[in-house]
Design a protein around this motif. Structure first.
Motif, short mmCIF file in Angstrom:
data_model
loop_
_atom_site.label_atom_id
_atom_site.label_comp_id
_atom_site.label_asym_id
_atom_site.label_seq_id
_atom_site.Cartn_x
_atom_site.Cartn_y
_atom_site.Cartn_z
N ALA A 42 0.52 -1.17 0.19
CA ALA A 42 0.08 0.44 0.11
C ALA A 42 0.68 1.33 0.22
CB ALA A 42 -0.88 0.58 1.31
N PHE A 43 1.68 0.82 0.82
CA PHE A 43 2.62 3.04 1.03
C PHE A 43 3.15 2.97 -0.51
CE2 PHE A 43 2.80 2.20 5.81
CZ PHE A 43 2.16 2.81 6.06
N MET A 44 4.36 1.40 -1.19
CA MET A 44 5.01 1.64 -2.30
C MET A 44 3.83 1.91 -3.62
SD MET A 44 7.75 1.28 -1.25
CE MET A 44 8.27 1.28 -2.96
N CYS A 45 2.16 1.99 -3.02
CA CYS A 45 1.61 2.05 -4.37
C CYS A 45 1.24 4.15 -4.37
CB CYS A 45 0.45 1.14 -4.11
SG CYS A 45 1.02 0.09 -5.04
N GLY A 46 1.38 4.66 -3.17
CA GLY A 46 1.35 6.31 -2.81
C GLY A 46 -0.18 5.79 -1.59
N ALA A 47 -0.99 4.55 -1.40
CA ALA A 47 -1.54 4.59 -0.13
C ALA A 47 -1.34 4.71 1.39
CB ALA A 47 -3.13 3.22 -0.22
N PHE A 61 5.98 1.44 12.39
CA PHE A 61 5.03 2.52 12.02
C PHE A 61 4.91 3.22 14.02
CE2 PHE A 61 5.46 -0.94 8.75
CZ PHE A 61 6.27 -0.01 7.66
N GLN A 62 3.67 3.97 13.44
CA GLN A 62 3.26 4.92 14.15
C GLN A 62 2.15 5.62 13.64
OE1 GLN A 62 6.73 8.34 14.20
NE2 GLN A 62 5.76 8.30 16.16
N PRO A 63 1.21 4.77 15.02
CA PRO A 63 -0.66 5.09 14.44
C PRO A 63 -1.04 6.08 14.59
CG PRO A 63 0.26 2.79 15.34
CD PRO A 63 0.63 3.76 15.10
N GLY A 64 -1.30 7.13 12.99
CA GLY A 64 -2.01 8.64 13.33
C GLY A 64 -0.49 9.10 12.58
N ILE A 65 0.58 8.77 12.17
CA ILE A 65 2.11 9.68 11.91
C ILE A 65 1.45 9.59 10.17
CG2 ILE A 65 3.61 10.04 12.08
CD1 ILE A 65 2.47 11.47 14.06
N ASP A 66 1.99 7.46 10.04
CA ASP A 66 2.53 6.77 8.89
C ASP A 66 1.34 5.55 8.43
OD1 ASP A 66 2.93 4.93 10.64
OD2 ASP A 66 5.49 5.78 9.94
N LEU A 67 0.57 5.55 9.54
CA LEU A 67 -0.48 4.99 8.76
C LEU A 67 -1.47 4.89 10.35
CD1 LEU A 67 -0.77 2.29 11.56
CD2 LEU A 67 0.62 1.30 9.12
N ILE A 68 -2.91 4.34 9.69
CA ILE A 68 -3.75 3.97 10.54
C ILE A 68 -4.38 2.57 10.96
CG2 ILE A 68 -4.90 6.01 10.17
CD1 ILE A 68 -6.76 5.90 8.34
N ALA A 96 1.46 8.42 3.67
CA ALA A 96 1.72 7.94 2.85
C ALA A 96 3.31 8.04 2.50
CB ALA A 96 0.91 7.77 1.74
N ALA A 97 3.98 8.77 2.21
CA ALA A 97 5.41 8.87 1.94
C ALA A 97 5.81 8.37 3.10
CB ALA A 97 5.58 10.98 1.64
N LEU A 98 6.07 9.49 4.08
CA LEU A 98 6.42 8.53 5.29
C LEU A 98 6.81 7.11 5.24
CD1 LEU A 98 5.17 11.10 8.33
CD2 LEU A 98 7.49 10.87 7.29
N GLY A 99 5.39 6.31 5.12
CA GLY A 99 5.63 5.10 5.69
C GLY A 99 6.21 4.11 4.07
N ARG A 100 6.17 4.88 2.95
CA ARG A 100 7.04 4.67 1.98
C ARG A 100 8.51 5.18 2.11
NH1 ARG A 100 6.37 4.03 -4.18
NH2 ARG A 100 8.66 4.72 -5.02
N GLN A 101 8.75 5.86 2.87
CA GLN A 101 10.05 5.98 3.54
C GLN A 101 11.07 5.20 3.94
OE1 GLN A 101 10.24 10.02 4.93
NE2 GLN A 101 10.41 11.16 2.80
N LYS A 102 10.35 4.32 4.98
CA LYS A 102 10.04 3.41 6.26
C LYS A 102 10.20 2.11 5.34
CE LYS A 102 8.68 4.78 10.28
NZ LYS A 102 7.33 5.15 11.11
N VAL A 103 9.29 1.62 4.29
CA VAL A 103 9.63 0.62 3.72
C VAL A 103 11.15 0.99 2.55
CG1 VAL A 103 8.55 -1.18 2.14
CG2 VAL A 103 7.01 0.21 3.55
N LEU A 104 11.54 1.47 2.40
CA LEU A 104 12.86 1.79 1.59
C LEU A 104 13.67 1.81 1.80
CD1 LEU A 104 11.41 4.53 -1.40
CD2 LEU A 104 11.47 1.83 -1.42
N GLY A 105 13.87 1.90 3.66
CA GLY A 105 15.09 2.40 4.41
C GLY A 105 15.05 0.98 5.39
N GLY A 106 14.09 -0.69 4.53
CA GLY A 106 14.13 -1.61 5.47
C GLY A 106 13.71 -2.14 5.62
#
Length: 123
Positions: A42-47, A61-68, A96-106
């Motif tokens: 989802a993060f990698m697709c922009g959602a 991840f941080q609920p409310g910050i990069d996902l719900i 979505a961008a914060l989550g994507r960064q985390k996915v790409l980072g690890g």
């Protein structure tokens, strides 16, 4: 009213749907401390993922910050979270961008493959 339920689709088709979505549901209550790839995809697709709460989500991840997230069986605030996010597109894009960064980072397949090779070589 904001939810679209899709019939079963192929893995490849799921990416096309996620690219069009603003929020992607991941309901995996049996994952107590782990991720389903729907969260990462989802993060990698922009959602922004809306996912069941678990130890993996808390750790990375941080609920409310990069996902719900929600707790299985406690759905009282789900609509509120969805409506808040859909009414604030800049916030949704930022999450979505914060989550994507985390996915790409690890949390890429390359990262997991290296971890597995390290684990196997120690065995």
């Amino acid at each position: 009213s904001n939810v679209i339920l899709h019939p079963p689709v192929s893995y490849a088709e799921s990416f096309e749907i996620a690219r069009q979505a603003k929020i992607c549901l991941n309901s995996s209550p049996f994952f107590r401390h782990g991720s389903h790839e729907r969260i990462l995809n989802a993060f990698m697709c922009g959602a922004v993922p809306l996912t069941t709460h678990n130890g993996f989500v808390d750790e990375f991840f941080q609920p409310g910050i990069d996902l719900i997230s929600y707790t299985t069986g406690d759905y009282d605030h789900v609509n509120e979270q969805i409506n808040e996010l859909l009414s604030n597109e800049p916030k949704r894009r930022k999450m979505a961008a914060l989550g994507r960064q985390k996915v790409l980072g690890g949390h890429t397949w390359d990262t997991r493959a290296k971890e597995l090779l390290t684990f196997i070589s120690k065995g």
